[in-house]
Scaffold this motif. Structure first.
Motif, PDB file in Angstrom:
ATOM      1  N   ILE A   1      22.685  28.976  21.344  1.00 12.50           N
ATOM      2  CA  ILE A   1      21.531  27.942  22.123  1.00 12.50           C
ATOM      3  C   ILE A   1      20.355  28.590  22.530  1.00 12.50           C
ATOM      4  CG2 ILE A   1      21.493  26.389  24.244  1.00 12.50           C
ATOM      5  CD1 ILE A   1      24.501  26.185  24.269  1.00 12.50           C
ATOM      6  N   THR A   2      20.369  29.891  23.148  1.00  8.70           N
ATOM      7  CA  THR A   2      19.406  30.564  23.526  1.00  8.70           C
ATOM      8  C   THR A   2      18.457  31.261  22.425  1.00  8.70           C
ATOM      9  OG1 THR A   2      20.222  32.601  24.511  1.00  8.70           O
ATOM     10  CG2 THR A   2      20.211  30.498  25.866  1.00  8.70           C
ATOM     11  N   GLY A   3      19.167  31.805  21.542  1.00  8.04           N
ATOM     12  CA  GLY A   3      18.744  32.826  20.672  1.00  8.04           C
ATOM     13  C   GLY A   3      19.046  34.238  20.879  1.00  8.04           C
ATOM     14  N   GLU A   4      19.240  34.546  22.113  1.00 10.57           N
ATOM     15  CA  GLU A   4      19.620  35.975  22.471  1.00 10.57           C
ATOM     16  C   GLU A   4      21.175  36.256  22.994  1.00 10.57           C
ATOM     17  OE1 GLU A   4      16.912  35.858  25.957  1.00 10.57           O
ATOM     18  OE2 GLU A   4      15.140  36.686  24.750  1.00 10.57           O
ATOM     19  N   PHE A   5      21.348  37.383  22.497  1.00  5.90           N
ATOM     20  CA  PHE A   5      23.010  37.659  22.772  1.00  5.90           C
ATOM     21  C   PHE A   5      22.839  38.404  24.276  1.00  5.90           C
ATOM     22  CE2 PHE A   5      27.156  38.864  22.187  1.00  5.90           C
ATOM     23  CZ  PHE A   5      27.367  39.800  22.628  1.00  5.90           C
ATOM     24  N   ASP A   6      23.121  37.698  25.207  1.00  4.87           N
ATOM     25  CA  ASP A   6      23.110  38.085  26.573  1.00  4.87           C
ATOM     26  C   ASP A   6      24.363  37.558  27.369  1.00  4.87           C
ATOM     27  OD1 ASP A   6      21.164  37.611  29.441  1.00  4.87           O
ATOM     28  OD2 ASP A   6      22.411  39.170  28.914  1.00  4.87           O
TER      29      ASP A   6
ATOM     30  N   GLU B   1       9.794  21.786  -9.370  1.00  8.92           N
ATOM     31  CA  GLU B   1      10.971  21.020  -8.322  1.00  8.92           C
ATOM     32  C   GLU B   1      11.948  22.051  -7.603  1.00  8.92           C
ATOM     33  OE1 GLU B   1      12.375  18.048 -11.036  1.00  8.92           O
ATOM     34  OE2 GLU B   1      10.710  16.602 -10.511  1.00  8.92           O
ATOM     35  N   TYR B   2      12.236  22.872  -8.730  1.00 12.32           N
ATOM     36  CA  TYR B   2      13.407  23.973  -8.317  1.00 12.32           C
ATOM     37  C   TYR B   2      12.670  24.824  -7.411  1.00 12.32           C
ATOM     38  CZ  TYR B   2      16.625  27.918  -8.226  1.00 12.32           C
ATOM     39  OH  TYR B   2      17.274  28.916  -7.878  1.00 12.32           O
ATOM     40  N   LEU B   3      11.596  25.365  -7.495  1.00  9.32           N
ATOM     41  CA  LEU B   3      10.922  26.355  -6.579  1.00  9.32           C
ATOM     42  C   LEU B   3      10.595  25.489  -5.223  1.00  9.32           C
ATOM     43  CD1 LEU B   3       8.503  28.245  -9.106  1.00  9.32           C
ATOM     44  CD2 LEU B   3      10.651  29.179  -7.823  1.00  9.32           C
ATOM     45  N   ARG B   4      10.033  24.569  -5.470  1.00 11.48           N
ATOM     46  CA  ARG B   4       9.779  23.662  -4.355  1.00 11.48           C
ATOM     47  C   ARG B   4      11.130  23.680  -3.068  1.00 11.48           C
ATOM     48  NH1 ARG B   4       6.314  20.682  -7.721  1.00 11.48           N
ATOM     49  NH2 ARG B   4       7.989  18.690  -7.717  1.00 11.48           N
ATOM     50  N   GLN B   5      12.023  23.035  -4.030  1.00 13.35           N
ATOM     51  CA  GLN B   5      13.399  22.927  -3.400  1.00 13.35           C
ATOM     52  C   GLN B   5      13.750  24.169  -2.658  1.00 13.35           C
ATOM     53  OE1 GLN B   5      16.296  20.624  -5.822  1.00 13.35           O
ATOM     54  NE2 GLN B   5      17.748  22.685  -5.182  1.00 13.35           N
ATOM     55  N   ALA B   6      13.811  25.252  -3.467  1.00 16.16           N
ATOM     56  CA  ALA B   6      14.549  26.552  -2.946  1.00 16.16           C
ATOM     57  C   ALA B   6      13.379  27.158  -1.534  1.00 16.16           C
ATOM     58  CB  ALA B   6      14.222  27.742  -3.993  1.00 16.16           C
ATOM     59  N   THR B   7      12.282  26.802  -1.803  1.00 15.05           N
ATOM     60  CA  THR B   7      11.415  27.163  -0.606  1.00 15.05           C
ATOM     61  C   THR B   7      11.726  26.319   0.827  1.00 15.05           C
ATOM     62  OG1 THR B   7       9.541  27.766  -2.212  1.00 15.05           O
ATOM     63  CG2 THR B   7       8.854  27.527   0.129  1.00 15.05           C
ATOM     64  N   GLU B   8      11.771  24.956   0.538  1.00 13.54           N
ATOM     65  CA  GLU B   8      12.061  24.379   1.434  1.00 13.54           C
ATOM     66  C   GLU B   8      13.549  24.506   2.127  1.00 13.54           C
ATOM     67  OE1 GLU B   8      11.424  20.201   2.084  1.00 13.54           O
ATOM     68  OE2 GLU B   8       9.549  19.999   0.837  1.00 13.54           O
ATOM     69  N   ASP B   9      14.509  24.758   1.105  1.00 17.02           N
ATOM     70  CA  ASP B   9      16.023  25.084   1.705  1.00 17.02           C
ATOM     71  C   ASP B   9      15.967  26.405   2.452  1.00 17.02           C
ATOM     72  OD1 ASP B   9      16.673  22.847   0.117  1.00 17.02           O
ATOM     73  OD2 ASP B   9      17.717  23.960  -1.453  1.00 17.02           O
ATOM     74  N   ARG B  10      15.004  27.123   2.220  1.00 17.27           N
ATOM     75  CA  ARG B  10      14.895  28.463   3.057  1.00 17.27           C
ATOM     76  C   ARG B  10      14.641  28.140   4.367  1.00 17.27           C
ATOM     77  NH1 ARG B  10      11.525  32.538   4.378  1.00 17.27           N
ATOM     78  NH2 ARG B  10      12.361  34.522   4.591  1.00 17.27           N
ATOM     79  N   SER B  11      13.382  27.203   4.445  1.00 22.08           N
ATOM     80  CA  SER B  11      12.943  27.039   5.782  1.00 22.08           C
ATOM     81  C   SER B  11      14.044  26.004   6.754  1.00 22.08           C
ATOM     82  CB  SER B  11      11.701  26.137   5.532  1.00 22.08           C
ATOM     83  OG  SER B  11      10.743  27.006   4.840  1.00 22.08           O
ATOM     84  N   ASN B  12      14.740  25.236   5.967  1.00 23.17           N
ATOM     85  CA  ASN B  12      15.665  24.496   6.608  1.00 23.17           C
ATOM     86  C   ASN B  12      16.970  25.061   7.006  1.00 23.17           C
ATOM     87  OD1 ASN B  12      14.275  22.250   6.314  1.00 23.17           O
ATOM     88  ND2 ASN B  12      15.259  21.337   4.410  1.00 23.17           N
ATOM     89  N   GLY B  13      17.138  26.443   6.537  1.00 20.49           N
ATOM     90  CA  GLY B  13      18.370  27.168   6.632  1.00 20.49           C
ATOM     91  C   GLY B  13      18.888  27.142   8.198  1.00 20.49           C
ATOM     92  N   LEU B  14      18.097  27.681   9.086  1.00 22.01           N
ATOM     93  CA  LEU B  14      18.299  27.502  10.537  1.00 22.01           C
ATOM     94  C   LEU B  14      18.298  26.053  11.085  1.00 22.01           C
ATOM     95  CD1 LEU B  14      18.723  29.065  13.169  1.00 22.01           C
ATOM     96  CD2 LEU B  14      16.085  28.918  13.582  1.00 22.01           C
TER      97      LEU B  14
ATOM     98  N   TYR C   1      10.943  26.764  11.642  1.00 18.29           N
ATOM     99  CA  TYR C   1      12.041  27.727  11.617  1.00 18.29           C
ATOM    100  C   TYR C   1      11.523  28.938  12.441  1.00 18.29           C
ATOM    101  CZ  TYR C   1      14.647  31.468   9.332  1.00 18.29           C
ATOM    102  OH  TYR C   1      15.409  32.461   9.164  1.00 18.29           O
ATOM    103  N   ALA C   2      10.216  29.273  12.236  1.00 17.93           N
ATOM    104  CA  ALA C   2       9.874  30.415  13.234  1.00 17.93           C
ATOM    105  C   ALA C   2       9.810  30.088  14.617  1.00 17.93           C
ATOM    106  CB  ALA C   2       8.236  30.803  12.726  1.00 17.93           C
ATOM    107  N   ALA C   3       9.485  29.111  14.789  1.00 20.14           N
ATOM    108  CA  ALA C   3       9.589  28.502  16.562  1.00 20.14           C
ATOM    109  C   ALA C   3      11.041  28.687  16.891  1.00 20.14           C
ATOM    110  CB  ALA C   3       9.036  27.183  16.804  1.00 20.14           C
ATOM    111  N   ALA C   4      12.045  28.263  15.933  1.00 17.66           N
ATOM    112  CA  ALA C   4      13.492  28.021  16.563  1.00 17.66           C
ATOM    113  C   ALA C   4      14.037  29.737  16.569  1.00 17.66           C
ATOM    114  CB  ALA C   4      14.237  27.492  15.475  1.00 17.66           C
ATOM    115  N   LYS C   5      13.597  30.614  15.891  1.00 15.71           N
ATOM    116  CA  LYS C   5      13.820  31.776  15.987  1.00 15.71           C
ATOM    117  C   LYS C   5      13.353  32.691  17.362  1.00 15.71           C
ATOM    118  CE  LYS C   5      13.509  34.851  12.551  1.00 15.71           C
ATOM    119  NZ  LYS C   5      12.957  35.811  11.403  1.00 15.71           N
ATOM    120  N   GLN C   6      12.059  31.963  17.772  1.00 18.92           N
ATOM    121  CA  GLN C   6      11.500  32.368  18.904  1.00 18.92           C
ATOM    122  C   GLN C   6      12.271  31.710  20.187  1.00 18.92           C
ATOM    123  OE1 GLN C   6       9.589  34.896  19.506  1.00 18.92           O
ATOM    124  NE2 GLN C   6       9.341  35.292  17.345  1.00 18.92           N
TER     125      GLN C   6
END
Length: 691
Positions: A244-249, A171-184, A357-362
């Protein structure tokens, strides 16, 4: 009263710990509550432990921030208690350490201590399994209950404690994995700002974010976030939109330009005339998107849950049959400790969240896992033209007035009517009138005809500005005086705007637009990734649309002269023909098509209704995000398929070994859990690499 009110139970100079009985509510959404508090200025972290009725907030130690925290505790939004399903228990590292230590020490404890310790460790799994059995039937949690319970009944306390400890670790490892993905995703949910400096009735004063109203003048200095969507009233500044855009411009803004909430002033000072405030702003809408993201299960998750629950009775039956045939309880328990459900069920939420998460980074905001799944399956892309395949930045070409009208007067009247309409056509006309120094005249009773035109009363006459269909057919104005001129202009690829007053045509204004540079490459890349058909829909005249898009390779069909409901009808027809359809657009007129499609994709310049109707939002200007999210979505499907095949293969081998008596219950559980989390780790890593 005390039970329903948060109470401070411990405090240090930069840390507050509250006890709040309401955190026991099954409707609590811990992720939302943590994100909401982390959005307060000065708060560095928020941790919620529902089982302990505890919430810990860390902040910068400033008294003003402390006071703000206490004020916020009295105004927690109801969205924090609107979860459709009860939140799973959150495990801490301390839980893992305690359970692991007790399991390791079990063989060395005196016999009279082993039973109570093992029973205490296994009680949660047994109680949760019993509740699941009575409420839902034979589901996955029942397997944990059976394995731990039978181990206790047969006096194998080492196995019972070891399996209980591994359940907690899992349960802890599942939670930690999801928390990491939920960070952004959680960071995007945070409220934009705290106090806002507003000039109202000639007086500048600080007020809460949700107290700001349209029409207020908001003061923003260097290093501060813009809290509203609006127009620069005066001042000049460099504004960074990376949140908002993900880019420093950073870009330079000056009076008359539009700015959006969530942008940061890096240099200079502005007074912004608020147009949209509170829940209507860009950042507030993103927060709404993120709430659904964190709580909604995608179709792959729902499918994996159903399949896992279907497999649980099979595993139980196999264990029971083995015991009936051999009378060997250890072998039966070993089988129960190995089940297909974990390998089938657990990777889906990790892969979906990590992909989002990966899509949001893009720079692509995917509002739900269902949208991600649908976009992976799309075989037909439907594009709006203006603002989507074209840049949306129109320029006025030539102005053709009727014989009794001057060109400047025609443009001035059109700009006066269009000033309150945010369509690219209206903006182009207003810009050109401003460039020529033409002063607008007051109008009233402005009325919009979505996708066709706008009208207003001017000196007792209704002046209309819009397409030929709107002016000639809807309003019955004779446009034959400029028919030859209009035909010649359309043949050259320009768009036309007609202007009338009452029942009299005043003239025609031509506008030019250009195809996005990246459009052809994006269409080609999407075709390589399985898109079979590309259709363009537009309200423009057929000749104009055909000329403009004739320079764009990869388009199969262009349909012109369409109203918003017509676009939705085309999408319905495509779906009835068996196509999986995605619609890409940017305006309110695209919203009906978004709803009709399997998945709607809104451009970064899209309006509020368009954004709310779409399931995917491109946060950066351009079409490249379509290729990125298609690649990520398809990669997610491949990873889930690989996880399923690997899990089934490995667990089949483990079940055969357990049934043959080659594994003890403890070793079977250990190898099974190790395999499951190896699959989970590989899934998260493979999905991350997709970015």
């Amino acid at each position: 009263m005390a039970a329903s009110t948060p109470q401070v139970v411990h405090e240090t100079p930069n840390r507050l710990r509250f006890r709040w009985r309401r955190l026991l509510s099954p409707d609590l959404a811990p992720d939302y509550l943590e994100a909401w508090f982390e959005g307060l200025p000065g708060v560095t972290s928020a941790r919620v432990n529902p089982r302990a009725c505890s919430m810990v907030l860390e902040y910068n130690g400033i008294k003003r921030v402390r006071d703000q925290i206490f004020k916020a505790m009295r105004a927690v939004p109801e969205n924090a208690f609107c979860r459709a399903e009860p939140a799973p228990p959150r495990r801490r590292l301390m839980d893992v350490a305690v359970h692991g230590g007790l399991a390791g020490a079990m063989p060395f404890l005196p016999p009279q201590a082993q039973l109570p310790v093992a029973a205490a460790m296994g009680a949660p799994a047994i109680l949760q399994g019993a509740e699941t059995l009575f409420r839902e039937g034979l589901k996955v949690r029942v397997l944990d209950m059976a394995t731990v319970g039978f181990s206790l009944l047969r006096g194998d306390y080492v196995a019972a404690s070891s399996i209980s400890a591994m359940i907690v670790v899992g349960e802890y490892l599942r939670q930690a994995t999801e928390d990491r993905s939920n960070g952004l995703l959680k960071s995007l949910m945070a409220a934009p700002v705290g106090a806002v400096w507003v000039e109202r009735d000639g007086e500048e004063r600080a007020m809460e974010y949700d107290e700001v109203r349209p029409g207020d003048l908001v003061h923003v200095g260097a290093g501060e976030l813009i809290s509203v969507d609006g127009e620069v009233f005066d001042g000049e500044a460099m504004v960074d939109r990376s949140s908002i855009t993900g880019e420093f411009d950073p870009r330079h803004v000056e009076p008359g330009e539009q700015v959006t909430s969530g942008s940061c002033v890096t240099e200079g000072r502005l007074r912004v005339l608020a147009r949209r405030t509170g829940q209507d702003t860009v950042m507030a809408r993103i927060a709404g998107f993120m709430e659904s993201v964190l709580n909604e299960k995608s179709e792959p998750e729902r499918k994996s849950d159903r399949l896992a629950d279907m497999l649980a009775p099979i595993t139980l039956a196999m264990g029971g049959a083995l015991y009936a045939a051999t009378g060997d309880a250890a072998r039966a328990l070993s089988v129960l400790a190995v089940d297909y459900a974990c390998a089938v069920k657990l990777p889906a939420p990790v892969v979906v969240k990590a992909s989002m998460y990966a899509a949001a980074k893009q720079g692509v905001l995917v509002k739900s896992g269902s949208g991600l799944d649908a976009f992976a399956e799309v075989d037909t892309l439907v594009f709006d033209k203006t603002g989507t395949l074209t840049t949306g930045t129109l320029t006025v070409g030539e102005v053709f007035p009727c014989p009794d009208m001057e060109s400047d007067e025609l443009l001035r009247l059109a700009a006066s009517v269009e000033d309150r309409y945010g369509h690219p056509v209206g903006r182009a006309i207003v810009r050109e009138a401003s460039r020529r120094g033409l002063r607008q005249v007051p109008v009233r009773e402005v009325d919009f005809s979505v996708a066709h035109g706008v009208s207003a009363l001017l000196g007792g006459e209704r002046v209309r500005v819009g397409s030929h269909h709107y002016i000639a057919e809807d309003c019955g104005v004779d446009c034959s005086a400029l028919a030859e001129t209009a035909q010649s202009l359309r043949a050259g690829g320009t768009s036309l705007v007609y202007v009338s007053s009452g029942e009299r045509l005043l003239g025609v204004i031509s506008l030019r637009e250009t195809v996005r540079e990246e459009a052809e490459g994006v269409i080609g890349a999407l075709r390589e990734r399985g898109v079979k058909r590309v259709v363009v829909l537009t309200g423009d005249h057929p000749e104009t649309a055909a000329h403009l898009l004739g320079r764009l390779q990869g388009v199969d069909e262009v349909r012109a002269g369409l109203m918003p409901e017509d676009k939705a009808g085309v999408v319905h027809d495509l779906k009835r023909g068996g196509s999986r359809v995605a619609v890409v657009g940017d305006g309110i007129n695209d919203a009906p098509a978004f709803v009709a499609a399997d998945v709607g994709v809104c451009m970064s310049t899209g309006t509020g209704l368009a954004r709310e109707s779409a399931q995917i939002v491109l946060m950066r200007d351009g079409l490249e995000g379509l290729v990125q999210v298609r690649r990520i979505a398809q990669r997610a499907g491949q990873v889930l398929g690989n996880c399923f095949r690997t899990g089934v293969t490995v667990n089949t081998g483990l079940l055969l070994a357990a049934g043959a008596g080659m594994l003890t219950p403890t070793s079977a559980a250990a190898i099974h859990n190790l395999t499951t989390f190896t699959i989970l780790g590989g899934a998260a890593l493979a999905t991350k690499d997709a970015a």
